[in-house]
Design a protein around this motif. Structure first.
Motif, PDB file in Angstrom:
ATOM      1  N   TYR A 108      30.080  40.105  29.228  1.00 17.31           N
ATOM      2  CA  TYR A 108      30.963  39.852  30.362  1.00 17.31           C
ATOM      3  C   TYR A 108      31.091  38.336  30.519  1.00 17.31           C
ATOM      4  O   TYR A 108      30.093  37.608  30.400  1.00 17.31           O
ATOM      5  CB  TYR A 108      30.396  40.443  31.651  1.00 17.31           C
ATOM      6  CG  TYR A 108      30.287  41.953  31.658  1.00 17.31           C
ATOM      7  CD1 TYR A 108      31.253  42.744  32.278  1.00 17.31           C
ATOM      8  CD2 TYR A 108      29.194  42.582  31.057  1.00 17.31           C
ATOM      9  CE1 TYR A 108      31.145  44.126  32.293  1.00 17.31           C
ATOM     10  CE2 TYR A 108      29.077  43.967  31.065  1.00 17.31           C
ATOM     11  CZ  TYR A 108      30.050  44.736  31.681  1.00 17.31           C
ATOM     12  OH  TYR A 108      29.946  46.106  31.703  1.00 17.31           O
ATOM     13  N   THR A 109      32.295  37.880  30.802  1.00 20.08           N
ATOM     14  CA  THR A 109      32.524  36.436  30.940  1.00 20.08           C
ATOM     15  C   THR A 109      33.247  36.129  32.250  1.00 20.08           C
ATOM     16  O   THR A 109      34.411  35.698  32.241  1.00 20.08           O
ATOM     17  CB  THR A 109      33.353  35.899  29.755  1.00 20.08           C
ATOM     18  OG1 THR A 109      34.586  36.648  29.668  1.00 20.08           O
ATOM     19  CG2 THR A 109      32.593  36.023  28.451  1.00 20.08           C
ATOM     20  N   PRO A 110      32.593  36.366  33.390  1.00 21.83           N
ATOM     21  CA  PRO A 110      33.264  36.093  34.670  1.00 21.83           C
ATOM     22  C   PRO A 110      33.494  34.602  34.869  1.00 21.83           C
ATOM     23  O   PRO A 110      32.704  33.770  34.419  1.00 21.83           O
ATOM     24  CB  PRO A 110      32.263  36.634  35.703  1.00 21.83           C
ATOM     25  CG  PRO A 110      30.934  36.554  35.025  1.00 21.83           C
ATOM     26  CD  PRO A 110      31.204  36.839  33.567  1.00 21.83           C
ATOM     27  N   GLY A 111      34.570  34.294  35.545  1.00 22.97           N
ATOM     28  CA  GLY A 111      34.880  32.897  35.825  1.00 22.97           C
ATOM     29  C   GLY A 111      36.244  32.530  35.293  1.00 22.97           C
ATOM     30  O   GLY A 111      36.663  33.029  34.240  1.00 22.97           O
ATOM     31  N   GLN A 166      36.515  42.666  36.738  1.00 18.16           N
ATOM     32  CA  GLN A 166      37.490  41.933  35.957  1.00 18.16           C
ATOM     33  C   GLN A 166      37.802  42.637  34.637  1.00 18.16           C
ATOM     34  O   GLN A 166      38.801  42.333  33.989  1.00 18.16           O
ATOM     35  CB  GLN A 166      36.937  40.535  35.645  1.00 18.16           C
ATOM     36  CG  GLN A 166      36.354  39.817  36.847  1.00 18.16           C
ATOM     37  CD  GLN A 166      37.357  39.636  37.958  1.00 18.16           C
ATOM     38  OE1 GLN A 166      38.433  39.094  37.721  1.00 18.16           O
ATOM     39  NE2 GLN A 166      37.049  40.082  39.148  1.00 18.16           N
ATOM     40  N   VAL A 167      36.950  43.587  34.220  1.00 21.16           N
ATOM     41  CA  VAL A 167      37.068  44.169  32.891  1.00 21.16           C
ATOM     42  C   VAL A 167      38.387  44.891  32.709  1.00 21.16           C
ATOM     43  O   VAL A 167      39.154  44.624  31.787  1.00 21.16           O
ATOM     44  CB  VAL A 167      35.899  45.139  32.629  1.00 21.16           C
ATOM     45  CG1 VAL A 167      36.034  45.760  31.255  1.00 21.16           C
ATOM     46  CG2 VAL A 167      34.583  44.405  32.760  1.00 21.16           C
ATOM     47  N   GLY A 168      38.663  45.855  33.602  1.00 21.16           N
ATOM     48  CA  GLY A 168      39.863  46.653  33.461  1.00 21.16           C
ATOM     49  C   GLY A 168      41.125  45.829  33.517  1.00 21.16           C
ATOM     50  O   GLY A 168      42.073  46.071  32.767  1.00 21.16           O
ATOM     51  N   ARG A 169      41.157  44.850  34.397  1.00 18.58           N
ATOM     52  CA  ARG A 169      42.353  44.033  34.541  1.00 18.58           C
ATOM     53  C   ARG A 169      42.656  43.263  33.254  1.00 18.58           C
ATOM     54  O   ARG A 169      43.800  43.138  32.840  1.00 18.58           O
ATOM     55  CB  ARG A 169      42.175  43.068  35.716  1.00 18.58           C
ATOM     56  CG  ARG A 169      42.128  43.769  37.065  1.00 18.58           C
ATOM     57  CD  ARG A 169      41.845  42.792  38.198  1.00 18.58           C
ATOM     58  NE  ARG A 169      41.828  43.451  39.496  1.00 18.58           N
ATOM     59  CZ  ARG A 169      40.796  44.096  39.996  1.00 18.58           C
ATOM     60  NH1 ARG A 169      39.688  44.172  39.290  1.00 18.58           N
ATOM     61  NH2 ARG A 169      40.853  44.673  41.181  1.00 18.58           N
ATOM     62  N   LYS A 170      41.619  42.722  32.624  1.00 17.58           N
ATOM     63  CA  LYS A 170      41.826  41.989  31.371  1.00 17.58           C
ATOM     64  C   LYS A 170      42.399  42.908  30.299  1.00 17.58           C
ATOM     65  O   LYS A 170      43.316  42.542  29.569  1.00 17.58           O
ATOM     66  CB  LYS A 170      40.501  41.392  30.893  1.00 17.58           C
ATOM     67  CG  LYS A 170      39.982  40.244  31.744  1.00 17.58           C
ATOM     68  CD  LYS A 170      38.653  39.740  31.214  1.00 17.58           C
ATOM     69  CE  LYS A 170      38.113  38.610  32.075  1.00 17.58           C
ATOM     70  NZ  LYS A 170      36.784  38.135  31.617  1.00 17.58           N
ATOM     71  N   VAL A 171      41.838  44.110  30.210  1.00 22.58           N
ATOM     72  CA  VAL A 171      42.286  45.050  29.194  1.00 22.58           C
ATOM     73  C   VAL A 171      43.729  45.466  29.431  1.00 22.58           C
ATOM     74  O   VAL A 171      44.541  45.540  28.498  1.00 22.58           O
ATOM     75  CB  VAL A 171      41.362  46.286  29.170  1.00 22.58           C
ATOM     76  CG1 VAL A 171      41.911  47.361  28.239  1.00 22.58           C
ATOM     77  CG2 VAL A 171      39.961  45.889  28.732  1.00 22.58           C
ATOM     78  N   VAL A 172      44.077  45.746  30.690  1.00 19.16           N
ATOM     79  CA  VAL A 172      45.443  46.165  31.003  1.00 19.16           C
ATOM     80  C   VAL A 172      46.440  45.039  30.730  1.00 19.16           C
ATOM     81  O   VAL A 172      47.548  45.272  30.241  1.00 19.16           O
ATOM     82  CB  VAL A 172      45.532  46.641  32.467  1.00 19.16           C
ATOM     83  CG1 VAL A 172      46.982  46.822  32.880  1.00 19.16           C
ATOM     84  CG2 VAL A 172      44.777  47.950  32.634  1.00 19.16           C
ATOM     85  N   SER A 193      32.114  36.348  43.572  1.00 26.02           N
ATOM     86  CA  SER A 193      32.353  37.794  43.520  1.00 26.02           C
ATOM     87  C   SER A 193      32.665  38.303  42.107  1.00 26.02           C
ATOM     88  O   SER A 193      32.270  39.431  41.773  1.00 26.02           O
ATOM     89  CB  SER A 193      33.479  38.183  44.488  1.00 26.02           C
ATOM     90  OG  SER A 193      34.683  37.507  44.177  1.00 26.02           O
ATOM     91  N   PRO A 194      33.364  37.536  41.241  1.00 22.40           N
ATOM     92  CA  PRO A 194      33.573  38.048  39.871  1.00 22.40           C
ATOM     93  C   PRO A 194      32.259  38.323  39.141  1.00 22.40           C
ATOM     94  O   PRO A 194      32.158  39.285  38.372  1.00 22.40           O
ATOM     95  CB  PRO A 194      34.370  36.926  39.193  1.00 22.40           C
ATOM     96  CG  PRO A 194      35.072  36.224  40.303  1.00 22.40           C
ATOM     97  CD  PRO A 194      34.107  36.271  41.445  1.00 22.40           C
ATOM     98  N   VAL A 195      31.253  37.485  39.375  1.00 21.40           N
ATOM     99  CA  VAL A 195      29.950  37.698  38.739  1.00 21.40           C
ATOM    100  C   VAL A 195      29.305  38.972  39.265  1.00 21.40           C
ATOM    101  O   VAL A 195      28.785  39.794  38.499  1.00 21.40           O
ATOM    102  CB  VAL A 195      29.021  36.489  38.981  1.00 21.40           C
ATOM    103  CG1 VAL A 195      27.673  36.703  38.304  1.00 21.40           C
ATOM    104  CG2 VAL A 195      29.662  35.205  38.467  1.00 21.40           C
TER     105      VAL A 195
END
Length: 388
Positions: free
Chosen positions: A339-342, A33-39, A320-322
């Motif tokens: 990291y804050t999955p969810g 999820q990291v890259g998607r949030k940044v983009v 899966s995000p976790v």
């Protein structure tokens, strides 16, 4: 001379497009999820630049942003697995169980610490995973079992070392008002969620320093946000979050990277079995002051069943995000500290930190919807309260 600005603008546009393409290529190498949030944030920033500035300066600023984003994403590339060894606590069920299977499939050497090595979760890991996975009897509240697990890990990894420790073991306890929760429940949550993670960390840190590896602590959104009815659980997770933040700084000189995972609502077995909940309920009622029990009323006290149902409604069954974020914390060249999955977890954290207390408290109660029932004394007419 008049064509220079136009040519420069076209050049900037070409550079921006090239950098954007590099960013997208780099994004594919950084799962999770990291890259998607940044983009997404970069896209919003770029749109704001183009709308608020002239085309020329907007493209210049956006090109610079793409270049910085490319450098950032380069640090998010995943290191090769090379059978790196990872210790995971709490692998009987939930995140730990799924993570053990996931990392085993990726080629990691997994040490799955379980509370019961003869239980169904441990047997399933042995049956479905590769020979690289080793199930360890590891009650994180038992110092001797931690020492035995350390000896087993050292014997098996030998010169390869231990790459990562994932402190995942945790319990929820019985959801109730903080005044109603027995001290034994507070102590049990601290023993498992905090002291257990600290003791495991201290035991295995020599191996992590040797490998310059990773320490990953599974905390909770409740470690930052004051979630109603979870005083014992959230307090222990807040302690774990602070421990992680301090260890991150202290271990940096050893090049050991520390990450904290704060998941939102996911469906796991952290609430325990029905037998465990009944035992916790009995313990709560047995230790409750008679005056307090009279004021709250038994209907209010035993409303935890509805609370657990509410948890389930607001929880996601897709974990899966976790798993992706934990993999990133273990494998990325430059993992994030948090990291804050969810769904909505990061936004809820931002709302807590930046909104006035009164506004947050209002929406927190409305969202969780726990106070449909009110204590017995407060539900009585005013004249009856005065008589009492």
């Amino acid at each position: 001379m008049s064509t220079l600005p136009s040519e420069t603008a076209w050049l900037c546009l070409a550079v921006t497009a090239a950098l954007g393409g590099l960013v997208l290529c780099q994004l594919k190498k950084s799962p999770g999820q990291v890259g998607r949030k940044v983009v997404c944030l970069a896209g919003l920033w770029g749109g704001a630049c183009l709308l608020s500035l002239s085309l020329f300066w907007g493209l210049i600023l956006f090109s610079l942003s793409c270049f910085l984003l490319y450098i950032y994403l380069s640090g998010q590339e995943l290191l090769p697995v090379d059978q790196k060894a990872v210790l995971i606590t709490g692998s009987d069920s939930g995140f730990g169980h799924a993570l053990s299977k996931y990392l085993d499939q990726l080629g990691f050497t997994v040490f799955a610490g379980v509370l019961d090595e003869n239980g169904s979760g441990a047997e399933q890991l042995r049956r479905t995973c590769s020979e690289r996975l080793c199930v360890l009897q590891l009650d994180v509240t038992n110092p001797q079992q931690i020492k035995d697990a350390y000896s087993t890990v050292v014997q098996k990894v030998q010169n390869r070392g231990l790459w990562a420790v994932v402190n995942n073991a945790g319990i929820l306890g019985l959801p109730a008002d903080g005044e109603l929760i027995p001290m034994s429940h507070y102590k049990q949550c601290m023993a498992v969620n905090f002291f257990g993670a600290v003791e495991v960390t201290k035991a295995f840190l020599p191996l992590l320093r040797k490998s310059k590896g990773r320490l990953v602590n599974i905390s909770s959104m409740g470690g930052e946000i004051p979630l109603l009815k979870l005083a014992s659980y959230s307090s222990s997770k807040a302690a774990l979050t602070m421990f992680s933040a301090i260890m991150r700084q202290e271990l940096s000189k050893w090049e050991v990277k520390v990450s904290t995972i704060q998941p939102g609502g996911f469906k796991t077995n952290i609430t325990g079995t029905s037998e465990m909940l009944e035992k916790l309920e009995k313990d709560l009622l047995d230790h409750l002051n008679p005056d307090v029990q009279e004021e709250y009323g038994q209907d209010y006290i035993l409303a935890y069943r509805r609370i657990l149902t509410s948890f389930s409604v607001h929880s996601s069954s897709d974990i899966s995000p976790v798993l992706l974020d934990i993999r990133h914390a273990i494998s990325a060249k430059s993992p994030l500290t948090l990291y804050t999955p969810g769904p909505g977890t990061y936004l809820w954290l931002c709302f807590f930190y930046f909104s006035p207390t009164g506004i947050f408290d209002y929406f927190n109660k409305k969202f969780l919807n726990f106070d449909v029932n009110i204590p017995r004394t407060l539900s009585m007419p005013k004249w009856k309260n005065e008589v009492m």
